[in-house]
Every structure is written in structure tokens, then in C-alpha cells.
Design a protein around this motif. Structure first.
Motif, PDB file in Angstrom:
ATOM      1  N   HIS A   1       0.036  -7.776  -9.968  1.00  0.00           N
ATOM      2  CA  HIS A   1       0.933  -7.413  -8.876  1.00  0.00           C
ATOM      3  C   HIS A   1       0.118  -7.168  -7.606  1.00  0.00           C
ATOM      4  CE1 HIS A   1      -0.397  -3.311  -9.622  1.00  0.00           C
ATOM      5  NE2 HIS A   1       0.245  -2.925  -8.557  1.00  0.00           N
ATOM      6  N   TYR A   2       0.843  -7.008  -6.509  1.00  0.00           N
ATOM      7  CA  TYR A   2       0.229  -6.929  -5.175  1.00  0.00           C
ATOM      8  C   TYR A   2      -0.695  -5.726  -5.004  1.00  0.00           C
ATOM      9  CZ  TYR A   2       0.222  -6.605  -0.027  1.00  0.00           C
ATOM     10  OH  TYR A   2      -0.132  -6.532   1.290  1.00  0.00           O
TER      11      TYR A   2
ATOM     12  N   PHE B   1      -4.442  -2.097  -0.108  1.00  0.00           N
ATOM     13  CA  PHE B   1      -3.743  -3.393  -0.015  1.00  0.00           C
ATOM     14  C   PHE B   1      -4.783  -4.502   0.112  1.00  0.00           C
ATOM     15  CE2 PHE B   1      -0.631  -0.409   1.929  1.00  0.00           C
ATOM     16  CZ  PHE B   1       0.369  -0.539   0.977  1.00  0.00           C
TER      17      PHE B   1
ATOM     18  N   LEU C   1       3.549   1.594  -4.045  1.00  0.00           N
ATOM     19  CA  LEU C   1       4.691   0.707  -3.834  1.00  0.00           C
ATOM     20  C   LEU C   1       5.930   1.479  -4.282  1.00  0.00           C
ATOM     21  CD1 LEU C   1       2.952  -2.580  -5.015  1.00  0.00           C
ATOM     22  CD2 LEU C   1       3.445  -1.917  -2.668  1.00  0.00           C
ATOM     23  N   ARG C   2       6.721   0.931  -5.203  1.00  0.00           N
ATOM     24  CA  ARG C   2       7.814   1.715  -5.766  1.00  0.00           C
ATOM     25  C   ARG C   2       7.501   1.980  -7.227  1.00  0.00           C
ATOM     26  NH1 ARG C   2      12.922  -1.282  -6.272  1.00  0.00           N
ATOM     27  NH2 ARG C   2      11.353  -2.648  -7.171  1.00  0.00           N
TER      28      ARG C   2
ATOM     29  N   LEU D   1       3.332   6.264   3.921  1.00  0.00           N
ATOM     30  CA  LEU D   1       3.351   5.043   4.735  1.00  0.00           C
ATOM     31  C   LEU D   1       4.497   5.033   5.735  1.00  0.00           C
ATOM     32  CD1 LEU D   1       2.464   2.353   2.050  1.00  0.00           C
ATOM     33  CD2 LEU D   1       1.060   3.013   4.008  1.00  0.00           C
TER      34      LEU D   1
ATOM     35  N   TYR E   1      -5.390  -9.929   2.660  1.00  0.00           N
ATOM     36  CA  TYR E   1      -4.377 -10.830   3.218  1.00  0.00           C
ATOM     37  C   TYR E   1      -3.036 -10.121   3.429  1.00  0.00           C
ATOM     38  CZ  TYR E   1      -3.987 -11.383  -1.870  1.00  0.00           C
ATOM     39  OH  TYR E   1      -3.917 -11.156  -3.220  1.00  0.00           O
ATOM     40  N   GLY E   2      -2.978  -8.825   3.144  1.00  0.00           N
ATOM     41  CA  GLY E   2      -1.779  -8.046   3.452  1.00  0.00           C
ATOM     42  C   GLY E   2      -1.735  -7.608   4.910  1.00  0.00           C
ATOM     43  N   ASN E   3      -2.814  -7.933   5.663  1.00  0.00           N
ATOM     44  CA  ASN E   3      -2.841  -7.690   7.118  1.00  0.00           C
ATOM     45  C   ASN E   3      -2.643  -6.210   7.475  1.00  0.00           C
ATOM     46  OD1 ASN E   3      -2.927 -10.577   7.438  1.00  0.00           O
ATOM     47  ND2 ASN E   3      -0.721 -10.599   7.123  1.00  0.00           N
ATOM     48  N   VAL E   4      -3.237  -5.321   6.652  1.00  0.00           N
ATOM     49  CA  VAL E   4      -3.123  -3.889   6.899  1.00  0.00           C
ATOM     50  C   VAL E   4      -4.530  -3.321   7.054  1.00  0.00           C
ATOM     51  CG1 VAL E   4      -2.247  -1.686   6.045  1.00  0.00           C
ATOM     52  CG2 VAL E   4      -1.111  -3.819   5.380  1.00  0.00           C
TER      53      VAL E   4
ATOM     54  N   ARG F   1      -6.296  -8.069  -7.713  1.00  0.00           N
ATOM     55  CA  ARG F   1      -6.231  -8.518  -6.319  1.00  0.00           C
ATOM     56  C   ARG F   1      -7.599  -8.510  -5.631  1.00  0.00           C
ATOM     57  NH1 ARG F   1      -1.861 -11.659  -5.059  1.00  0.00           N
ATOM     58  NH2 ARG F   1      -0.432 -11.199  -6.733  1.00  0.00           N
TER      59      ARG F   1
ATOM     60  N   ASP G   1       6.723  -0.999  -9.775  1.00  0.00           N
ATOM     61  CA  ASP G   1       6.128  -2.206  -9.189  1.00  0.00           C
ATOM     62  C   ASP G   1       4.657  -2.298  -9.600  1.00  0.00           C
ATOM     63  OD1 ASP G   1       8.548  -2.595  -7.987  1.00  0.00           O
ATOM     64  OD2 ASP G   1       7.921  -1.900  -6.006  1.00  0.00           O
TER      65      ASP G   1
ATOM     66  N   GLY H   1       6.136  -6.403  -4.915  1.00  0.00           N
ATOM     67  CA  GLY H   1       5.634  -5.861  -6.168  1.00  0.00           C
ATOM     68  C   GLY H   1       4.912  -6.946  -6.923  1.00  0.00           C
ATOM     69  N   CYS H   2       5.635  -7.635  -7.815  1.00  0.00           N
ATOM     70  CA  CYS H   2       4.973  -8.606  -8.700  1.00  0.00           C
ATOM     71  C   CYS H   2       4.536  -9.853  -7.939  1.00  0.00           C
ATOM     72  CB  CYS H   2       5.875  -8.960  -9.866  1.00  0.00           C
ATOM     73  SG  CYS H   2       7.367  -9.882  -9.433  1.00  0.00           S
ATOM     74  N   MET H   3       5.098 -10.082  -6.796  1.00  0.00           N
ATOM     75  CA  MET H   3       4.642 -11.139  -5.896  1.00  0.00           C
ATOM     76  C   MET H   3       4.717 -12.539  -6.472  1.00  0.00           C
ATOM     77  SD  MET H   3       1.523 -10.807  -3.332  1.00  0.00           S
ATOM     78  CE  MET H   3       1.772 -11.478  -1.702  1.00  0.00           C
TER      79      MET H   3
ATOM     80  N   HIS I   1      -9.605 -10.661  -6.738  1.00  0.00           N
ATOM     81  CA  HIS I   1      -9.840 -12.110  -6.882  1.00  0.00           C
ATOM     82  C   HIS I   1     -11.304 -12.399  -7.201  1.00  0.00           C
ATOM     83  CE1 HIS I   1      -5.773 -13.189  -5.595  1.00  0.00           C
ATOM     84  NE2 HIS I   1      -5.883 -12.248  -4.695  1.00  0.00           N
TER      85      HIS I   1
ATOM     86  N   GLU J   1       7.507   7.600  -3.518  1.00  0.00           N
ATOM     87  CA  GLU J   1       7.138   6.189  -3.443  1.00  0.00           C
ATOM     88  C   GLU J   1       6.504   5.915  -2.080  1.00  0.00           C
ATOM     89  OE1 GLU J   1      11.010   4.532  -4.432  1.00  0.00           O
ATOM     90  OE2 GLU J   1      10.362   4.304  -6.505  1.00  0.00           O
ATOM     91  N   ARG J   2       5.761   4.805  -1.992  1.00  0.00           N
ATOM     92  CA  ARG J   2       5.080   4.426  -0.740  1.00  0.00           C
ATOM     93  C   ARG J   2       4.163   5.543  -0.246  1.00  0.00           C
ATOM     94  NH1 ARG J   2      10.365   1.633   2.123  1.00  0.00           N
ATOM     95  NH2 ARG J   2      10.579  -0.055   0.632  1.00  0.00           N
TER      96      ARG J   2
ATOM     97  N   ILE K   1       3.025 -13.198   4.945  1.00  0.00           N
ATOM     98  CA  ILE K   1       1.606 -12.831   5.102  1.00  0.00           C
ATOM     99  C   ILE K   1       0.817 -13.935   5.796  1.00  0.00           C
ATOM    100  CG2 ILE K   1       1.440 -11.098   3.278  1.00  0.00           C
ATOM    101  CD1 ILE K   1       0.261 -13.172   1.448  1.00  0.00           C
TER     102      ILE K   1
ATOM    103  N   PRO L   1       2.029  -7.496   8.569  1.00  0.00           N
ATOM    104  CA  PRO L   1       1.553  -6.526   7.574  1.00  0.00           C
ATOM    105  C   PRO L   1       2.532  -6.370   6.406  1.00  0.00           C
ATOM    106  CG  PRO L   1       2.399  -5.390   9.512  1.00  0.00           C
ATOM    107  CD  PRO L   1       2.456  -6.856   9.829  1.00  0.00           C
ATOM    108  N   LEU L   2       1.995  -6.341   5.207  1.00  0.00           N
ATOM    109  CA  LEU L   2       2.824  -6.231   4.003  1.00  0.00           C
ATOM    110  C   LEU L   2       2.454  -4.952   3.262  1.00  0.00           C
ATOM    111  CD1 LEU L   2       4.926  -7.707   2.192  1.00  0.00           C
ATOM    112  CD2 LEU L   2       3.001  -8.739   0.983  1.00  0.00           C
TER     113      LEU L   2
END
Lengths: 534, 225
Positions: A285-286, A516, A109-110, A252, A519-522, A274, A113, B50-52, A276, A229-230, B39, B44-45
Motif C-alpha cells: 500500500h501507499y 509518504f 491514512l485511514r 495532516l 512521488y507523493g509530492n509531499v 514503497r 488502509d 490506500g492500496c493504490m 522500491h 486517522e491522518r 501524482i 500532493p497525495l
């Protein structure tokens, strides 16, 4: 369960809760002990260890790339390559650069983050006159059910006060006791759940933000550090002797594979919220998808206590758009009480986190939870806290008040509805006191590493760990990088890994790291294939 | 069960909310944040997140125009809930580069510290008082006032105004004079702490560790069950 109106109307009885058998509570209600939650790893150096099934699937998967994908790709050079731009990674990079190394820091990410910036409660260091390093050491071991590595814990605890000094030297602020002077005054100290002394140092209730913004600024201003980053890492590189010698990155922006070669690699990729696990929401974080664990394990680094995760007791249960968001333990450390739907206390609020979380899950399972619009949980009594300490919500629990505002209620008048949220990976990649893994050239720091927390982490030890071991790993990596430039760098380790998967009857078409969440659809594998085909 | 953040929102039975994000016309679940709306639409994300949800990392910057409003305002997508008719555009981050270079460790003499503010951030005294930074800040910080205080030499007061800054850099993007207010704030805060924060209890404990009176007994009775 009890309807929200009824739960609000029930008189809250501040009488202490009845003592309960902690072991039985954990066995009966902690998610780590849920039937079917664990399986045994079947391949790799830690085969036989218990591991959550969702994580085992990732650990026992095939690589996203193979030789043909990396042929002819641009190669970046550094002495020390740092994977991860959270607290541990940035501190390792700073340390290595100040020791004279050319550093490349990459992050998906950055920079910043990560989970560090989200840490609210604080950082432990035994500075109180009545406190001691010995007590911090014993508290940490006891809270972790005596499964932590003693030498690692002693190293972290011993580094505590000097770590705070180092953070102040970087420009970080800490709260002082009311009315104390900036020179010679005493630090504000709170007692973390499970500790025997007030040892938690903080900046408001956004200690991690204060730490991360200071460290990020320092990294940006330190010559010798290049930041990408990324650029998620998708595989590690090795030399023909099995030494870690760099990483395969995915840029990316251009969807292109980039290689990074280095004399030493510090892996600081953080945790796994993540995933879960057991269907829990997460405070993470994501990007917390266990990438570093997967890559290091594939290369031969051992794991420990990966069966143990921390479910933070006080995640938001209602409203649903904030589900899983953390309410800092600072609320309980300041005296906030928990009540079930009947207005009864049911656990010592400052017991270790695993115990408090298990007790909340017991109340839910046994029908004593409160329910609001279908969301079940227990009450965090912020009105009671405000009544006992007028002004505390506005002055000291700023983040909590802000969160209540976003949820659409006044915390001085209405309690939070909370339930446990997946928060922290207690175990991780096995390291020694210098942050070395079992793989030559590969170091690890922060949440990705294991051994500091046993089966349960104390509040405030995560930030301390990432400062202490970020510095240790950064310094050790510089030493390891002094030597010949790595030669013959490639993916030679993957052939043996694939043989291992086949031998264990595991599929070859399951690929990781995840990078990711779903649910990030990647579809990362598709993105890589497309790139290679082009 | 879907584990996606905010997935439970779609089950409430309420009408979905039409919004447009980066040119995509989507239907947001009622109550969803803008990130959750993105989403849930299957988009696509991979960046600007970041912290979401905690509103603390500053990654998910957006410009938002609400129906019937003329002006678009800056916000964080994780903290902003979808409203019918909203138009939203993510504001991408450019690679971080810091032109305002300084070295805290080299600032040995605190008498020269205030002079450093002008040496490192010479643009600050050119503030036009346009208010762009204040309008851009999603946290309600009095950015322009802080810049004015910094120029006057009131370093601690100016730094304190940035107390809850998340370094989203929206004020940096908004400033026509390239003052970089958020980084000026960090400079003031870091300088103040590194030069003046000297907790007595911390210093005493470090002294004890150095003189050997805080040794740890690895095998003490308290280190075993």
C-alpha cells in the motif's frame, strides 16, 4: 527475450522442470544478493548488521522534530497508544481495550488502509488431521533458512488454531470444503508453497479484506478506543529514563503537531515496500515506508534480518499501469504453472517464494523471458488452470479474474505476464514472545517486527503473525501501562542519537521517517518547518 | 528511472490525456489510473489513498463525469483510467463514527439474532427503494436488494450479497434514510459467522492443543539445517 506473439504460440510443455541448485539460484539471482545492494549499519544498537542501502539511509537519519517543535503542543492521554491502523494495530487495540485500557489508535491514512486488507492468499493454521503444530513449526523454520527465532515461531504456531477461532468469534468467515456443513464441517485447506501440508485457510481470494473489514468494524464498536486517522507519527517520546512514553504526531488536516502520552506504546506500522528496493515495483500500500523501524531504531530497539525482503514471484509485469500489483499465490496453490517464453517450465511453482522469484529473475536475465510492449516477464498459465479445473477462475480466483478484466484480457484465454514484486519485509524490530522490544514501554507487532520469518516468509504466516502477536502485544502493553503516568516526557533521546550520527560521520540534515513516498509530492520536513515558523 | 507507479506509461509516445481533477487541469499519461494521473501532475497525495491499485481498501472514492455525459458516477480512482475530457472530484472521508452499536459477544441466544437486525438498524425498514445505494456502489453490489432481504429476516442471503464489499461507504453517503447499508451488511455477516460457523477440524485441533497432545519439540531434527 521472446516476443509476446511467439511466446503465446510456443507449445507449453507441462513436463516438470529440471532440478536446480537452490543456493546457487538464490545467490545468483535473488535481489537480496545483488552486488552493492547491502551496506553495514554504522550507528545504533544494530551497527554492523547488513541492511539495504535505501533503508540504511532512513535508519541513520536525523529526527524531523526537535524540542522547540513540541513545546506547548496539545497533549492527548491514553494508557495504551497504538501506532498503525492495519491488522496488527487494530487487533492490539481491540485486545488492550477489552482488557480495560483506554486506547488511542493513530494511523497516517485511514484505519484499514494497509497491507492486511490487500492480503489475498490466506492464513496458516495447522488444523488438518494429517498435519500438526510441529510440522507448521518446522516448515516455517526451514522456509526461513533456519534464521527465525524458535520461541517466537513456536508461539505463533501454537496460537494458530485459537487465532482462527478468535477471528470467527469476531465475525470473520472462512471457506469450507465443498458441501461441508457450517457446524462440524471441515475448513477448505490449500498447500502454501514451501509447506509440507495443506494448511492455508482462506476466504475466497480476499482473505485480508474479510479479516480487515471485520476487525475494523469491531474497533469502531468497542468503547475505550479513540481513533485518529491522518495522523502520521513523526517521532517517539521518552521519559528521562529512556522508557517510551508516547509519540509526536502530525495532524495532516490542520498541519499541526499533536502529542500523545501513554503508559505503553504498540508499534504496528507495517513494512517498507514503497522504498522500491533495487528498483523493484511493489505490491504494498501507499504508506509502507518503514516509519516504525526508523523511530524504534532511533530509540534503541534492535533490528534483525533487515537485509531480507520478500519479492513475491507473481507481480503484474504488463500492463504498465498495473505493474507490481499482486497476483495471489492462490493461483499457483490451485495448480497454476509458470512458463518461460519458450514454453518451458523452469521451477517448481510451489517451491518457497524466494526460490520461485529468483528463478523468474534468472529466466529474464538469461534471455528466456517473454516481452509484451517492452515489459519483460514469464507466463502464469491461467488458461491451462481453467482447462484443468473448469470454473475455477470465476468461482475461487475472483480477485485474479477481476484483475485480468482491468488489464483488458480474459484469463481463461490468455496468460498473465508476471515478474517479481517487492512484497514483504522478512525481518524487522527484534521482539520477545510477548511483543516486547528492547526499549521499555515499547511493543511491536505485525510486519514491522522481526524474528518470525527468518530470511523468507511462508504464504499465510503474515496474517497469522499479525493476529497472534497483535493479541500478545496488546495484552502485554496493558500490563506494562499499569503503573505511574509517565513524567518528564520529551525528546531527550535525540541528543545522544545526534552525537552518534556525528561520531559516525553521517549527515545531520538527512531526516526521517519518510511517511509518504517521494512521488507523493509531499515535503514533510518543509511542512513541519512552515508550521513552526507560523 | 522513476519509481512512481505508472511512470513507465509516460514513455509510450502516445498523446497525453487532458482531464480535470479537483479543479486542476492536468495531462494524464495514456493508460494511467486517476491516482497515477494525480501524482504524475506533481500534486500532493496524503489522503484518499490506500492500496493504490488493488481496488480493495475503498479509500480513493471519486465522482467522475465523462465527456458528453450528464450524470456523474461514483468510482474508485485507483481502478478508473483517465479518459479525455473527464471531470473528477475526490470524495473525502469524514471521521468514522458508528451510530449502530451492537456487541456480538453479548448475543448469546441465536433465537433473538434476527430481531437484533431491526433493533440495531431500525432505519432499514424505511428503505424508499430509490436505488441510490446501487448507483453509488463501485463494486456492483445489489445493495438495495440486500437491505430488503435483511428486513424480511433473510440474514444469510442478505449478508452474502455483501461478499465482496470493500467498505468504501459510498452507499452510506448515498442513503437518504441513514440506513448505513455497508455496516448492516457487516453486521449480518459477522452475526452469521460468530453464531453458526463451527468447523469440526478446528475444534478438534484446539482440543488436542488444550489436552497437551500437540506439544512442539523446539529442538527436533527438523528444526535445524
Amino acid at each position: 527475450m521472446i516476443a509476446w506473439d511467439q511466446a503465446l504460440a510456443a507449445p507449453r510443455d507441462p513436463a516438470p522442470p529440471l532440478p536446480s541448485d537452490r543456493d546457487a539460484l538464490l545467490r545468483g539471482f535473488h535481489p537480496d544478493h545483488a552486488p552493492g545492494a547491502m551496506e553495514r549499519l554504522r550507528v545504533g544498537v544494530s551497527a554492523g548488521q547488513p541492511c539495504p542501502a535505501a533503508l540504511a539511509d532512513l535508519l541513520q537519519s536525523n529526527a524531523l522534530v526537535e524540542d522547540v517543535d513540541i513545546a506547548g503542543r496539545a497533549m492527548r492521554e491514553a494508557e495504551v497508544l497504538v501506532l498503525g491502523g492495519g491488522g496488527a494495530g487494530c487487533i492490539a487495540a481491540l485486545t488492550a481495550a477489552r482488557d480495560g485500557a483506554r486506547v488511542l489508535l493513530v494511523t497516517k491514512l485511514r484505519m484499514g488502509d494497509g497491507n492486511t486488507v490487500m492480503a489475498e492468499g490466506g492464513i496458516q493454521a495447522a488444523v488438518g488431521a494429517e498435519d500438526s503444530l510441529q510440522r507448521h513449526y518446522e516448515d516455517t523454520l526451514r522456509a526461513g533458512h533456519f534464521r527465525a527465532d524458535k520461541a517466537l515461531v513456536a508461539a505463533m504456531v501454537r496460537d494458530g488454531p485459537a487465532s482462527i477461532r478468535w477471528l470467527i468469534q469476531q465475525g470473520m468467515g472462512f471457506d469450507l470444503e465443498e458441501g461441508e456443513d457450517r457446524i462440524g464441517g471441515h475448513l477448505l485447506r490449500k498447500k502454501p508453497g514451501g509447506a509440507t501440508a495443506a494448511r492455508l485457510l482462506s476466504f475466497r481470494d480476499y482473505t485480508g479484506l474479510e479479516l480487515m473489514r471485520v476487525i475494523r468494524e469491531a474497533v469502531l464498536l468497542t468503547p475505550g478506543i479513540t481513533v485518529l486517522e491522518r495522523h502520521p507519527v513523526v517521532e517517539l517520546l521518552t521519559d528521562p529514563h529512556g522508557r517510551c512514553a508516547g509519540a509526536v504526531l502530525l495532524e495532516l488536516g490542520r498541519r499541526e503537531i499533536v502529542l500523545a502520552r501513554a503508559g505503553a506504546v504498540v508499534l504496528a506500522t507495517g513494512g517498507a515496500g514503497r522504498l522500491h528496493l533495487n528498483g523493484f515495483p511493489t505490491s504494498n500500500h501507499y504508506g509502507a515506508t518503514a516509519d516504525g523501524l526508523v523511530l524504534a531504531y532511533r530509540l534503541g530497539a534492535g533490528l534483525r534480518e533487515v537485509e531480507s525482503f520478500q519479492y513475491h514471484p507473481t507481480g503484474i509485469a504488463w500492463p504498465p499501469h498495473l505493474a507490481g500489483t499482486l497476483i495471489s499465490e492462490a493461483a499457483r496453490a490451485a495448480g497454476g504453472l509458470l512458463f518461460n517464453g519458450l514454453g518451458q517450465r523452469f521451477v517448481d511453482e510451489l517451491a518457497p517464494r524466494d526460490v520461485v522469484a529468483a528463478a523468474i529473475l534468472r529466466e529474464i536475465a538469461e534471455g528466456r523471458a517473454a516481452a509484451r510492449e517492452g515489459c519483460e516477464g514469464v507466463l502464469l498459465d491461467t488458461p491451462g488452470l481453467e482447462a484443468a479445473n473448469p470454473g475455477i477462475l470465476a468461482k475461487r480466483l475472483v480477485t485474479l479474474s477481476h484483475l485480468a478484466h482491468r488489464a483488458g484480457f480474459d484469463p481463461a484465454r490468455e496468460p498473465f505476464l508476471i515478474r517479481p514484486t517487492l512484497h514483504y519485509q522478512n525481518g524487522g524490530i527484534a521482539i520477545d514472545a510477548e511483543g516486547r522490544t528492547a526499549v521499555p514501554g515499547l511493543f511491536c507487532a505485525g510486519e514491522a517486527s522481526g524474528g518470525l520469518h527468518g530470511l523468507n516468509r511462508l504464504m499465510g504466516n503474515a496474517l497469522l503473525e499479525l493476529v497472534a502477536f497483535g493479541r500478545r502485544a496488546g495484552a502485554a502493553a496493558v500490563e506494562a501501562a499499569r503503573g505511574d503516568r509517565p513524567r518528564g516526557v520529551g525528546l531527550t533521546h535525540l541528543a545522544a542519537w545526534e552525537r552518534g550520527l556525528v561520531a559516525a560521520g553521517l549527515p545531520l540534515d538527512r531526516r526521517a521517517p519518510m511517511v509518504f513516498p517521494p512521488y507523493g509530492n509531499v515535503d514533510l520536513a518543509a511542512m513541519l518547518r512552515q508550521r513552526v515558523a507560523a | 528511472m522513476s519509481l512512481a507507479p505508472g511512470a513507465g506509461l509516460a514513455d509510450s509516445g502516445a498523446m497525453p490525456i487532458p482531464i480535470i481533477i479537483d479543479g486542476h487541469a492536468i495531462e494524464a499519461p495514456p493508460g494511467a489510473s486517476l491516482i497515477q494521473a494525480w501524482i504524475s501532475a506533481g500534486l500532493p497525495l496524503t489522503e484518499n489513498v490506500g492500496c493504490m491499485g488493488q481496488g480493495v481498501c475503498g479509500a480513493c472514492r471519486v465522482l467522475v463525469r465523462r465527456e458528453g455525459e450528464r450524470i456523474a458516477t461514483a468510482a474508485l480512482a485507483c481502478e478508473t483510467r483517465a479518459e479525455a475530457g473527464m471531470q473528477v472530484a475526490f470524495i473525502d472521508h469524514f471521521p468514522a463514527r458508528r451510530p449502530h452499536a451492537y456487541d456480538l459477544a453479548a448475543m448469546g441466544d441465536s433465537w433473538t439474532a434476527l430481531g437484533q437486525v431491526d433493533a440495531v438498524f431500525p432505519e432499514a425498514k424505511h428503505c424508499r427503494h430509490c436505488g441510490g445505494c446501487d448507483a453509488a456502489c463501485p463494486k456492483g453490489i445489489e445493495v438495495q436488494k440486500a437491505v430488503t432481504l435483511a428486513v424480511e429476516g433473510r440474514a444469510l442471503a442478505a449478508g452474502a450479497l455483501f461478499d465482496h464489499c470493500v467498505m468504501c461507504n459510498l452507499c452510506v453517503a448515498a442513503c437518504p434514510e441513514h440506513i448505513a447499508p455497508a455496516h448492516l451488511g457487516q453486521f449480518l455477516r459477522r452475526m452469521a459467522n460468530s453464531l453458526t460457523l463451527r468447523p469440526g477440524d478446528l475444534i478438534e485441533r484446539i482440543r488436542q492443543i488444550e489436552d497437551g497432545s500437540q506439544a512442539i519439540d523446539l529442538d527436533s531434527p527438523g528444526a535445524a539445517p
